[in-house]
Scaffold this active site. Sequence first.
Site, mmCIF file in Angstrom:
data_model
loop_
_atom_site.group_PDB
_atom_site.id
_atom_site.type_symbol
_atom_site.label_atom_id
_atom_site.label_comp_id
_atom_site.label_asym_id
_atom_site.label_seq_id
_atom_site.Cartn_x
_atom_site.Cartn_y
_atom_site.Cartn_z
ATOM 1 N N SER A 151 1.391 -0.886 -0.094
ATOM 2 C CA SER A 151 -0.044 0.130 -0.076
ATOM 3 C C SER A 151 0.941 1.379 -0.207
ATOM 4 O O SER A 151 1.914 1.457 -0.994
ATOM 5 C CB SER A 151 -0.739 -0.272 1.015
ATOM 6 O OG SER A 151 -2.092 0.298 0.985
ATOM 7 N N ASP A 227 -9.962 -5.337 -3.613
ATOM 8 C CA ASP A 227 -9.418 -4.405 -3.007
ATOM 9 C C ASP A 227 -10.202 -3.191 -2.276
ATOM 10 O O ASP A 227 -10.577 -2.758 -3.348
ATOM 11 C CB ASP A 227 -7.857 -4.520 -3.380
ATOM 12 C CG ASP A 227 -7.660 -3.622 -1.801
ATOM 13 O OD1 ASP A 227 -7.803 -1.964 -1.736
ATOM 14 O OD2 ASP A 227 -5.947 -3.828 -2.303
ATOM 15 N N HIS A 260 -7.700 -6.080 1.066
ATOM 16 C CA HIS A 260 -6.181 -4.874 0.617
ATOM 17 C C HIS A 260 -5.574 -5.783 2.285
ATOM 18 O O HIS A 260 -4.704 -5.152 2.547
ATOM 19 C CB HIS A 260 -6.761 -3.563 0.939
ATOM 20 C CG HIS A 260 -5.806 -2.632 0.416
ATOM 21 N ND1 HIS A 260 -5.286 -2.580 -0.227
ATOM 22 C CD2 HIS A 260 -5.287 -2.120 1.799
ATOM 23 C CE1 HIS A 260 -3.703 -1.765 -0.183
ATOM 24 N NE2 HIS A 260 -4.087 -1.224 1.210
#
Lengths: 284, 284
Positions: A151, A227, A260
């Site tokens: 991320s 995600d 995620h």
Amino acid sequence: MTGFTVKSEQRAFGGTQGFYEHESAACAGPMRFGVYLPPRALQGERVPVLYYLAGLTCTEETFVVKGGAQRVAAELGLAIVTCDTSPRAARFPGDDESWDFGRGAGFYVDATEAPWSSAYRMYTYVTRELVDVVEGGFPIAPGLRGVFGHSMGGHGALTIALREGDRYKSASAFAPIVAPTRVPWGQKALPRYLGNRPEAWSDHDAVALVGKQRFAGTFLIDQGDRDQFLERELQPRLFEAACRAAGQPLTLRMQPGYDHSYYFVSTFVADHLRHHAKALAVVD
Amino acid sequence: MTGFTVKSEQRAFGGTQGFYEHESAACAGPMRFGVYLPPRALQGERVPVLYYLAGLTCTEETFVVKGGAQRVAAELGLAIVTCDTSPRAARFPGDDESWDFGRGAGFYVDATEAPWSSAYRMYTYVTRELVDVVEGGFPIAPGLRGVFGHSMGGHGALTIALREGDRYKSASAFAPIVAPTRVPWGQKALPRYLGNRPEAWSDHDAVALVGKQRFAGTFLIDQGDRDQFLERELQPRLFEAACRAAGQPLTLRMQPGYDHSYYFVSTFVADHLRHHAKALAVVD
């Protein structure tokens, strides 16, 4: 050699998972980091090292506890370094007002705006200061260095690999932010850290960098198609298009059903470590 | 079928890691549990199931996040169920005064002393109620059931396997409490839950049980030799001697350098899952 103190060291997969603390000049205070040393490092061998950069709200512990990387790192003979996602000792007004700016959200840049500029210098911290401490204090093979992350940390890994291609031989990312100048997370953080200077923002935008700077290796990116941040914040297809236009090698894998979380990261971490090991010529 | 609600379900290693909540009669209130389903369960196959019992202070999340078991469970086609270590909804005076009694410290017994007896019935919860909920609600193969655990949960796994040998085909433990009637943790908890009845304590002491009850399989126990609780609370050699005297098959492995943490558990969890898979006839 820069000094550090040992907070803990525990046996894991035949190697050692340690946590350490040192005085950081870049971050104006004490910072903690983790080092996993594989069994062969304990037997006196110098080993390649991967720097893992974590995402928003995470710390040096997150990947260590949830990433499940030690087993494969032990097999491949890789050291893994983890660090925090922002300075912690320096406190500024507003640094904990939101989870996507300030504490836990350093975005791997050197801030130029006051007051952040006095401590929020995670780019220098990660690429220079931490490297000096780790590679001066642990049995690391010279020049065999990779970077990866998740991320916000995937953003860090891609931009660092592009800007410091002579210092990192391998790079990969899980669900990275690839174009922070075009998405809300980056549009909030970059102006606050770097001021109203779009050219400075672009220096920390992988999509903008890839046409200007070249990374000699192949990027590996995994991205879950469930995600929750995919469309709004991540948009890996922008990086895919930029890499294609620039002739930059990239393997982008869309992973069906994954979100995620660290369940996603841990599922694919073995593939990433093997990607790095291959680029670092540890395995064929 | 007993009902439950889905708290979360996330893709992991090609399967699904879920967390669920249901109304427990044994524990007099809502309880949470986790289920990992391997890929082949998502493809419609009924799979064997392992129940993991956690140690003091842990919850249904601990092993899921720190155990690193999903990768091998996916490969072997095993479901893994995790549960909490005590009731949570029922509150009694003194239930949070210490970390080794009350909340997070149910010791997998059915309390007979008031007020604990109205809710602290983790033995019935784990061996009956949770089994009914899970095996009625998920694609589990009938009769293919194993149990394992860590520390207090290792104690639970060994005593349950010995007492319920017709219901569990495989059993193993990481750093278990094997003789709670002889060590401080058990000497504190068992009289409070079970009253001043030494014969009731012995029903929850693996060393005392092994001469009286026989488990048809082979126990696998791993124990770190740097475990901070080894001498005072764990003493696996007592169980080794009792198994030898009783002709109970046991593999006890002392692991040099390892402590009591989940770094230790995760290092050896793959071996444990293979031990169970073999006993459950999933692999040779």
